[in-house]
Design an enzyme around this catalytic site. Structure first.
Site, PDB file in Angstrom:
ATOM      1  N   SER A 134     -29.638  33.956 -45.206  1.00 11.91           N
ATOM      2  CA  SER A 134     -29.053  35.081 -44.193  1.00 11.91           C
ATOM      3  C   SER A 134     -29.394  34.322 -42.930  1.00 11.91           C
ATOM      4  CB  SER A 134     -29.903  36.190 -44.457  1.00 11.91           C
ATOM      5  OG  SER A 134     -31.140  36.015 -44.519  1.00 11.91           O
ATOM      6  N   LYS A 143     -25.938  38.477 -38.947  1.00  9.45           N
ATOM      7  CA  LYS A 143     -25.860  39.359 -38.211  1.00  9.45           C
ATOM      8  C   LYS A 143     -24.629  39.492 -37.370  1.00  9.45           C
ATOM      9  CE  LYS A 143     -29.385  41.876 -38.984  1.00  9.45           C
ATOM     10  NZ  LYS A 143     -29.752  43.501 -39.223  1.00  9.45           N
TER      11      LYS A 143
END
Length: 319
Positions: free
Chosen positions: A300, A50
């Site tokens: 991720s 992110k």
């Protein structure tokens, strides 16, 4: 649509602000088949991908913004807080009561204002809208924003640059910022490659929206892949259309399958991975997809509660 040009500009903009993460072969997953590579966004500064999109958005906003606000399930809030702090700017992160305590604590540690609101990402979003309206803060959405999508897409550029013959990319799928950006980058450079989204059976908002042909509301429920929770927004402006047009399929996983992905990552790859980050591994182990050529899995994030991780890995428990 966010395209290759925007993603390349994002790559240049965030250079030096985020890490270019390793892409390493998994010998365990590659046995008896095509080479399987792991894109280790777990090694990113804030422990998750992110930071790319948040940093791109903060840098694009420049000095005119009074400050930044976002709704988050944890990782995006941490990224916005980190990016804003690096530019010495105010940040407010709004989260629901479903966000794990370890992720809330990690966000708070970076110094932003934290607002805990309601039982869903949608509840947190209402608070974001109030702060934008009443205090003039600039919103950095967790996924449905061109700058965020372009920033996440830099992962796709790095994969193809390191792996020019990539045939398949498995990408965690939630609101679609990561999946849309990666698919745009990969297919912009290598149109024949397939990009497949992977999500969980418990509240897969994008998958249900794609089936319906339009964004739909989905109840947010607890899941090991908590970073994939939340809706895509009924007024979704970017990620729904991009996922519809660019993804080659969506795979859904049970909680036990996700847990097995977490176990494999730790035992065979020596990686601590949260539920959302383990879905690519889990899809392969569960036999939900069979690669026919060189494959990249995006791990991720690593921001899982340590106690939960220990129970999953050592005791085989799901909670």
């Amino acid at each position: 649509m966010v395209g290759l040009d925007e993603i390349r500009m994002a790559q240049a903009r965030i250079e030096g602000h985020v890490l270019r993460t390793p892409l390493v072969e998994s010998l365990a997953l590659s046995q008896g088949g095509p080479a399987i590579f792991l894109k280790l966004e777990t090694r990113q500064t804030t422990g998750a991908f992110k930071l790319r999109g948040a940093t791109n958005a903060v840098l694009m906003a420049g000095s005119s913004a009074k400050g930044f606000v976002t709704a988050s399930t944890g990782n995006h809030g941490r990224a916005v807080a980190h990016a804003a702090k690096a530019q010495r700017r105010r940040a407010v992160v709004c989260m629901s009561n479903l966000v794990p305590a370890n992720k809330v604590d990690a966000v708070r540690a970076l110094g932003p204002e934290v607002h805990i609101v309601g039982q869903s990402q949608d509840d947190a979003q209402i608070e974001v809208s109030r702060l934008v309206r009443e205090e003039g803060l600039s919103e950095i959405p967790p996924f449905d924003h061109p700058a965020v999508i372009a920033g996440q897409g830099t992962i796709g550029l790095e994969i193809v640059e390191a792996m020019p013959d990539v045939a398949l990319v498995l990408v965690p799928l939630s609101g679609g910022g990561l999946a849309a950006g990666v698919a745009a980058a990969v297919k912009g450079l290598r149109p024949q490659a397939k990009v497949v989204g992977v999500s969980m059976t418990r509240g897969p908002a994008m998958q249900r929206s794609l089936l319906a042909g339009r964004p739909v509301a989905v109840e947010e429920v607890p899941t090991l892949a908590d970073s994939l929770g939340g809706g895509i927004g009924l007024d979704n402006g970017f990620t729904f259309a991009m996922c519809r047009d660019l993804l080659d399929g969506v795979i859904l996983l049970s909680e036990e399958e996700i847990a097995e992905g977490i176990r494999h990552a730790f035992r065979a790859e020596d990686e601590v991975v949260e539920g959302a980050g383990a879905v690519g591994i889990a899809a392969l182990i569960a036999g939900k997809i069979r690669p026919e050529g060189p494959t990249a899995l995006i791990l991720s994030g690593r921001n899982i509660d340590p106690a939960l991780h220990r129970r999953i890995v050592e005791e085989g428990a799901l909670a």
